[in-house]
Write an enzyme that holds these catalytic residues in place. Structure first.
Site, PDB file in Angstrom:
ATOM      1  N   ARG A 178       0.811   3.258  -1.075  1.00  0.00           N
ATOM      2  CA  ARG A 178      -0.514   3.845  -0.843  1.00  0.00           C
ATOM      3  C   ARG A 178      -1.012   3.480   0.553  1.00  0.00           C
ATOM      4  O   ARG A 178      -1.603   4.316   1.249  1.00  0.00           O
ATOM      5  CB  ARG A 178      -1.510   3.372  -1.895  1.00  0.00           C
ATOM      6  CG  ARG A 178      -1.256   3.918  -3.286  1.00  0.00           C
ATOM      7  CD  ARG A 178      -2.359   3.520  -4.238  1.00  0.00           C
ATOM      8  NE  ARG A 178      -3.627   4.138  -3.887  1.00  0.00           N
ATOM      9  CZ  ARG A 178      -4.815   3.680  -4.274  1.00  0.00           C
ATOM     10  NH1 ARG A 178      -4.896   2.566  -5.012  1.00  0.00           N
ATOM     11  NH2 ARG A 178      -5.919   4.304  -3.923  1.00  0.00           N
ATOM     12  N   CYS A 232      -9.465  -2.487  -0.846  1.00  0.00           N
ATOM     13  CA  CYS A 232      -8.456  -1.849  -1.701  1.00  0.00           C
ATOM     14  C   CYS A 232      -8.839  -0.394  -1.848  1.00  0.00           C
ATOM     15  O   CYS A 232      -9.213   0.247  -0.874  1.00  0.00           O
ATOM     16  CB  CYS A 232      -8.372  -2.576  -3.042  1.00  0.00           C
ATOM     17  SG  CYS A 232      -9.964  -2.675  -3.908  1.00  0.00           S
TER      18      CYS A 232
END
Length: 276
Positions: A178, A232
């Site tokens: 990611r 995050c």
């Protein structure tokens, strides 16, 4: 700095003394059903369930996918489960402490002096043969905790932008693919904040779901100087890495909105690709 983690053996011994203790069960799965069914199927004796989506975040048009909760809602939730300033709190989830870290961060930011996370969570407790309760659980006597946020360093998007050319480390704790922009299945834009280094939070854990020894966590972040800013996808996993850092004697700041907030402004820069 006190260790924010408590082992199954330590918690069992503490419970045996009979001293007051609040146990909070925060089992949760991203995009999954409420963790209440898991709680009712088995939980630590005396633990009370806390709903992360309803009580530990506020869903709105800004602030990313999991903005910090409304202070009134959070205070009511903590009083509901019996939290008072003088009573220690132990938080746990299924195993990884990912959800538990959210409540740990919120309570410590709100000024509670004694909050720890059960290392290994419910899975570790059950594997050790410790007693388990089932059912909806009994409501504890209400607490009187007063939420007073501001005890932890928080950075917003503007603060992160000001760091891009500075010396403060920015750490992306999502999965490496990611970060690289190769496998984004949650947010509408792939990539990472320019200049951030990749340190996936899951690598702080053993296969069983407990945290690695402090020395191993410290080694993972040995080249990240100072007190890094952690982010995050929506702020929850970043709190998990902060928990890991503090178990190793270090600390950092949190960007609560994280990537899901950063990408809401197309003028903010984005990067793709991996780093060492």
């Amino acid at each position: 700095m006190n260790n924010p983690l408590v082992t199954v053996e330590e918690l069992a011994a503490e419970r045996a003394t009979g001293r007051p203790l609040v146990l909070a069960d925060v089992r949760w799965t991203l995009n999954g059903p409420s963790g209440r069914a898991d709680y009712e199927a088995g939980h630590l004796p005396g633990a009370v369930y806390v709903d992360l989506e309803a009580e530990l975040t506020t869903h709105g048009p800004s602030g990313g996918r999991h903005p910090l909760p409304d202070l009134g809602t959070f205070q009511l939730a903590m009083r509901r489960i019996g939290v008072s300033a003088a009573t220690p709190v132990v938080v746990y989830d299924g195993a990884t402490s990912l959800a538990a870290s959210r409540l740990w961060w919120l309570l410590t930011d709100a000024g509670h002096p004694s909050v720890r996370v059960l290392d290994g969570g419910f899975a570790g407790w059950r594997a050790a043969g410790q007693p388990v309760e089932t059912g909806p659980g009994a409501a504890p006597a209400p607490g009187d905790f007063v939420v007073a946020p501001g005890h932890r360093r928080v950075v917003d998007a503007a603060g992160v932008a000001a760091l891009l050319d500075g010396e403060v480390a920015l750490v992306d704790v999502r999965a490496a693919d990611r970060y690289a922009g190769e496998n984004e299945t949650i947010d509408p834009v792939a990539g990472h904040i320019p200049g951030a280094v990749s340190r996936p939070s899951t690598q702080n854990l053993t296969e069983a779901g407990g945290f690695r020894p402090a020395a191993e966590i410290a080694e993972r972040f040995a080249d990240v100087v100072g007190e890094p800013v952690l982010y995050c996808g929506s702020g929850i996993t970043a709190a998990h890495t902060l928990l890991a850092l503090e178990s190793a004697g270090r600390t950092g700041a949190l960007y609560p909105g994280s990537w899901s907030d950063w990408i809401t402004d197309p003028a903010r820069p984005r990067a793709t690709g991996s780093t060492p």
